[in-house]
Design a protein around this motif. Structure first.
Motif, PDB file in Angstrom:
ATOM      1  N   GLY A  32      10.671   6.597   5.769  1.00 30.02           N
ATOM      2  CA  GLY A  32       9.505   7.253   6.324  1.00 30.02           C
ATOM      3  C   GLY A  32       9.503   8.766   6.256  1.00 30.02           C
ATOM      4  O   GLY A  32       8.434   9.382   6.316  1.00 30.02           O
ATOM      5  N   LEU A  33      10.673   9.378   6.160  1.00 32.69           N
ATOM      6  CA  LEU A  33      10.730  10.847   6.130  1.00 32.69           C
ATOM      7  C   LEU A  33      10.441  11.350   4.722  1.00 32.69           C
ATOM      8  O   LEU A  33      11.302  11.877   4.017  1.00 32.69           O
ATOM      9  CB  LEU A  33      12.076  11.343   6.649  1.00 32.69           C
ATOM     10  N   ALA A  34       9.213  11.153   4.313  1.00 37.19           N
ATOM     11  CA  ALA A  34       8.725  11.542   2.995  1.00 37.19           C
ATOM     12  C   ALA A  34       7.219  11.718   3.101  1.00 37.19           C
ATOM     13  O   ALA A  34       6.600  11.280   4.079  1.00 37.19           O
ATOM     14  CB  ALA A  34       9.075  10.482   1.953  1.00 37.19           C
ATOM     15  N   GLU A  35       6.634  12.351   2.099  1.00 40.71           N
ATOM     16  CA  GLU A  35       5.192  12.569   2.164  1.00 40.71           C
ATOM     17  C   GLU A  35       4.396  11.312   1.872  1.00 40.71           C
ATOM     18  O   GLU A  35       3.237  11.198   2.289  1.00 40.71           O
ATOM     19  CB  GLU A  35       4.802  13.683   1.195  1.00 40.71           C
ATOM     20  N   ARG A  36       5.016  10.350   1.197  1.00 38.59           N
ATOM     21  CA  ARG A  36       4.370   9.065   0.935  1.00 38.59           C
ATOM     22  C   ARG A  36       5.416   7.964   0.992  1.00 38.59           C
ATOM     23  O   ARG A  36       6.578   8.182   0.653  1.00 38.59           O
ATOM     24  CB  ARG A  36       3.666   9.048  -0.433  1.00 38.59           C
ATOM     25  N   VAL A  37       4.981   6.769   1.407  1.00 39.03           N
ATOM     26  CA  VAL A  37       5.897   5.639   1.483  1.00 39.03           C
ATOM     27  C   VAL A  37       5.141   4.374   1.101  1.00 39.03           C
ATOM     28  O   VAL A  37       3.962   4.220   1.426  1.00 39.03           O
ATOM     29  CB  VAL A  37       6.514   5.514   2.898  1.00 39.03           C
ATOM     30  N   ALA A  38       5.814   3.468   0.377  1.00 37.09           N
ATOM     31  CA  ALA A  38       5.249   2.170   0.023  1.00 37.09           C
ATOM     32  C   ALA A  38       5.683   1.142   1.056  1.00 37.09           C
ATOM     33  O   ALA A  38       6.848   1.106   1.462  1.00 37.09           O
ATOM     34  CB  ALA A  38       5.718   1.752  -1.370  1.00 37.09           C
ATOM     35  N   PRO A  67      20.337   7.181  -3.103  1.00 36.53           N
ATOM     36  CA  PRO A  67      19.783   7.982  -2.005  1.00 36.53           C
ATOM     37  C   PRO A  67      18.610   7.279  -1.348  1.00 36.53           C
ATOM     38  O   PRO A  67      17.843   6.582  -2.001  1.00 36.53           O
ATOM     39  CB  PRO A  67      19.338   9.264  -2.701  1.00 36.53           C
ATOM     40  N   PHE A  68      18.477   7.457  -0.043  1.00 34.66           N
ATOM     41  CA  PHE A  68      17.335   6.908   0.684  1.00 34.66           C
ATOM     42  C   PHE A  68      16.886   7.920   1.730  1.00 34.66           C
ATOM     43  O   PHE A  68      17.639   8.821   2.113  1.00 34.66           O
ATOM     44  CB  PHE A  68      17.689   5.576   1.357  1.00 34.66           C
ATOM     45  N   SER A  69      15.664   7.746   2.192  1.00 32.10           N
ATOM     46  CA  SER A  69      15.136   8.565   3.277  1.00 32.10           C
ATOM     47  C   SER A  69      15.248   7.795   4.580  1.00 32.10           C
ATOM     48  O   SER A  69      14.856   6.625   4.638  1.00 32.10           O
ATOM     49  CB  SER A  69      13.667   8.915   3.025  1.00 32.10           C
ATOM     50  N   PRO A  70      15.772   8.414   5.640  1.00 36.24           N
ATOM     51  CA  PRO A  70      15.639   7.779   6.954  1.00 36.24           C
ATOM     52  C   PRO A  70      14.184   7.861   7.397  1.00 36.24           C
ATOM     53  O   PRO A  70      13.320   8.326   6.655  1.00 36.24           O
ATOM     54  CB  PRO A  70      16.568   8.612   7.832  1.00 36.24           C
ATOM     55  N   GLY A  71      13.934   7.434   8.609  1.00 30.32           N
ATOM     56  CA  GLY A  71      12.562   7.447   9.114  1.00 30.32           C
ATOM     57  C   GLY A  71      12.016   6.036   9.203  1.00 30.32           C
ATOM     58  O   GLY A  71      11.506   5.502   8.220  1.00 30.32           O
ATOM     59  N   ALA A  72      12.118   5.441  10.388  1.00 32.26           N
ATOM     60  CA  ALA A  72      11.782   4.028  10.550  1.00 32.26           C
ATOM     61  C   ALA A  72      10.356   3.787  11.014  1.00 32.26           C
ATOM     62  O   ALA A  72       9.894   2.651  10.991  1.00 32.26           O
ATOM     63  CB  ALA A  72      12.747   3.388  11.550  1.00 32.26           C
ATOM     64  N   GLU A  73       9.649   4.840  11.408  1.00 34.40           N
ATOM     65  CA  GLU A  73       8.377   4.655  12.107  1.00 34.40           C
ATOM     66  C   GLU A  73       7.402   5.749  11.673  1.00 34.40           C
ATOM     67  O   GLU A  73       7.673   6.930  11.883  1.00 34.40           O
ATOM     68  CB  GLU A  73       8.660   4.740  13.610  1.00 34.40           C
ATOM     69  N   VAL A  94       0.852  -1.180   0.000  1.00 32.79           N
ATOM     70  CA  VAL A  94       0.000   0.000   0.000  1.00 32.79           C
ATOM     71  C   VAL A  94       0.893   1.237   0.000  1.00 32.79           C
ATOM     72  O   VAL A  94       2.084   1.157   0.324  1.00 32.79           O
ATOM     73  CB  VAL A  94      -0.942   0.049   1.223  1.00 32.79           C
ATOM     74  N   ILE A  95       0.305   2.344  -0.375  1.00 30.38           N
ATOM     75  CA  ILE A  95       0.971   3.646  -0.233  1.00 30.38           C
ATOM     76  C   ILE A  95       0.342   4.367   0.945  1.00 30.38           C
ATOM     77  O   ILE A  95      -0.886   4.501   1.029  1.00 30.38           O
ATOM     78  CB  ILE A  95       0.821   4.498  -1.507  1.00 30.38           C
ATOM     79  N   ILE A  96       1.192   4.782   1.872  1.00 29.08           N
ATOM     80  CA  ILE A  96       0.731   5.545   3.030  1.00 29.08           C
ATOM     81  C   ILE A  96       1.027   7.020   2.806  1.00 29.08           C
ATOM     82  O   ILE A  96       2.163   7.394   2.473  1.00 29.08           O
ATOM     83  CB  ILE A  96       1.422   5.081   4.321  1.00 29.08           C
ATOM     84  N   GLU A  97       0.014   7.852   2.956  1.00 29.06           N
ATOM     85  CA  GLU A  97       0.221   9.297   3.030  1.00 29.06           C
ATOM     86  C   GLU A  97       0.677   9.595   4.457  1.00 29.06           C
ATOM     87  O   GLU A  97      -0.100   9.488   5.402  1.00 29.06           O
ATOM     88  CB  GLU A  97      -1.069  10.049   2.698  1.00 29.06           C
ATOM     89  N   VAL A  98       1.931   9.926   4.585  1.00 29.03           N
ATOM     90  CA  VAL A  98       2.546  10.061   5.904  1.00 29.03           C
ATOM     91  C   VAL A  98       2.083  11.349   6.582  1.00 29.03           C
ATOM     92  O   VAL A  98       2.134  12.425   5.988  1.00 29.03           O
ATOM     93  CB  VAL A  98       4.081  10.034   5.793  1.00 29.03           C
ATOM     94  N   LYS A  99       1.650  11.212   7.818  1.00 26.55           N
ATOM     95  CA  LYS A  99       1.244  12.361   8.619  1.00 26.55           C
ATOM     96  C   LYS A  99       2.278  12.712   9.692  1.00 26.55           C
ATOM     97  O   LYS A  99       2.474  13.884  10.014  1.00 26.55           O
ATOM     98  CB  LYS A  99      -0.102  12.087   9.283  1.00 26.55           C
ATOM     99  N   ALA A 100       2.915  11.695  10.259  1.00 20.78           N
ATOM    100  CA  ALA A 100       3.886  11.919  11.330  1.00 20.78           C
ATOM    101  C   ALA A 100       4.921  10.803  11.309  1.00 20.78           C
ATOM    102  O   ALA A 100       4.624   9.669  10.922  1.00 20.78           O
ATOM    103  CB  ALA A 100       3.197  11.973  12.686  1.00 20.78           C
ATOM    104  N   VAL A 101       6.134  11.152  11.728  1.00 23.07           N
ATOM    105  CA  VAL A 101       7.250  10.203  11.736  1.00 23.07           C
ATOM    106  C   VAL A 101       7.929  10.266  13.096  1.00 23.07           C
ATOM    107  O   VAL A 101       8.371  11.329  13.533  1.00 23.07           O
ATOM    108  CB  VAL A 101       8.284  10.537  10.628  1.00 23.07           C
TER     109      VAL A 101
END
Length: 333
Positions: free
Chosen positions: A93-99, A58-64, A30-37
């Motif tokens: 996770g540090l993005a506006e959307r994540v798969a 390149p990658f985005s950090p953000g595990a949760e 699924v694609i999650i529209e990220v609200k908080a990390v």
């Protein structure tokens, strides 16, 4: 979409915010529209190539992350668009959307906001796995928590009390100890900051023993390492369990003769690997944690929130060990 990117190894100052292509869901995703990390210590390690996992750049950090399901891939049956969910992707996770794989999602309970949801899983998941599965903490035992005002330390304090233990909180400042006492710790002490010689370590061992009682600690929860490890080990009771959680102060060299003399077990805590190896056990632990939350026994304390553009500052605040409780990045102002 906007994303925080690590393009080369280094500290938070090496991170950049750029526009990147939106992800699309593969089969089972699924694609999650990220609200908080939620920001965690592995976020600081992974961008420096010091973590167990080293994603391709390149990658985005953000595990949760916490957010809303925005798109559903082929074969996904357990969630639908619009569902509020928590996920632990490890990074990205540090993005506006994540798969993310749909079978890794956890529903957000009614009444829990996105910031709380994003601050929940990693710290409580790590600490509960440590105390329940690795230490077999029992009601009435004494638990010594080092770094008791940090994310996992604060979670260990709350969970120790929820599990019926006597909790002694140790931290580097009076404010941090007071914070841990507010979380429910029965006793607390301040330990010195920075390196300690053998005399200072011996003195600290005595303070740990005084705080934990005549017999010492049954369980030590150590997310700090460094020169604090040996004094904590010396202050343990017979058949104690020493939980190795992290090493922001350095990897200690423990005198193994003490483990023999005290019949102490030194137990590693690698929650991320445990989740992958035992998903059923992880799911059971999550049910327990959600029950603790519903009963008011645990609740993340969020000390500060940052916008996505300031995610580097959020990771720096965690790395500097100035934060108490959790730090959260939000994607919307």
């Amino acid at each position: 979409m906007r994303a925080v990117l690590s393009k080369s190894p280094g500290g938070p100052e090496t991170l950049v915010v750029e526009d990147v292509m939106d992800p699309t869901p593969a089969k089972g995703q699924v694609i999650i529209e990220v609200k908080a990390v939620g920001i965690n210590y592995p976020d600081a390690l992974i961008i420096e190539d010091k973590y167990q996992f080293k994603p391709e750049r390149p990658f985005s950090p953000g595990a949760e992350v916490a957010g809303v399901v925005d798109a559903v891939g082929e074969g996904v049956k357990n969630v639908r668009r619009g569902d509020r969910v928590i996920a632990v992707p490890g990074w990205g996770g540090l993005a506006e959307r994540v798969a993310i794989k749909a079978d890794q999602l956890i529903p957000i309970p009614d009444g829990m906001d996105f910031e709380t949801a994003a601050a929940f899983i990693m710290t409580y998941g790590t600490s509960y796995y440590a105390l329940k599965d690795r230490a077999n903490l029992k009601a009435g035992e004494t638990l010594l928590v080092l770094g008791a005002a940090g994310g996992v330390g604060a979670a260990a304090v709350e969970l120790g009390k929820a599990m019926g233990a006597r909790v002694v909180a140790a931290a580097s400042t009076n404010d941090k100890v007071e914070f841990a006492l507010e979380l429910g710790a029965d006793n607390g002490l301040i330990y010195p900051s920075g390196p300690m010689d053998k005399a200072a370590q011996k003195e600290l061992a005595g303070e740990f023993k005084l705080a934990t009682g005549r017999d010492g600690a049954d369980v030590v929860y150590d997310p700090v390492g460094g020169d604090y490890a040996e004094p904590a080990l010396r202050a343990m009771d017979w058949n104690g369990r020493y939980l190795v959680v992290g090493f922001p102060s350095g990897i200690p060299a423990l005198p193994l003769n003490l483990t023999l003399l005290k019949s102490v077990s030194v137990v590693g805590v690698f929650w991320g690997a445990a989740v992958m190896r035992d998903p059923a056990g992880h799911a059971a632990n999550m049910r327990d944690l959600m029950a603790f939350y519903a009963e008011g026994k645990i609740k993340p304390r969020i000390s500060k929130t940052f916008p996505l553009e300031k995610a580097a500052d959020a990771i720096k605040a965690l790395s500097d060990r100035t934060a108490m409780g959790k730090i959260v990045v939000v994607t919307e102002d």
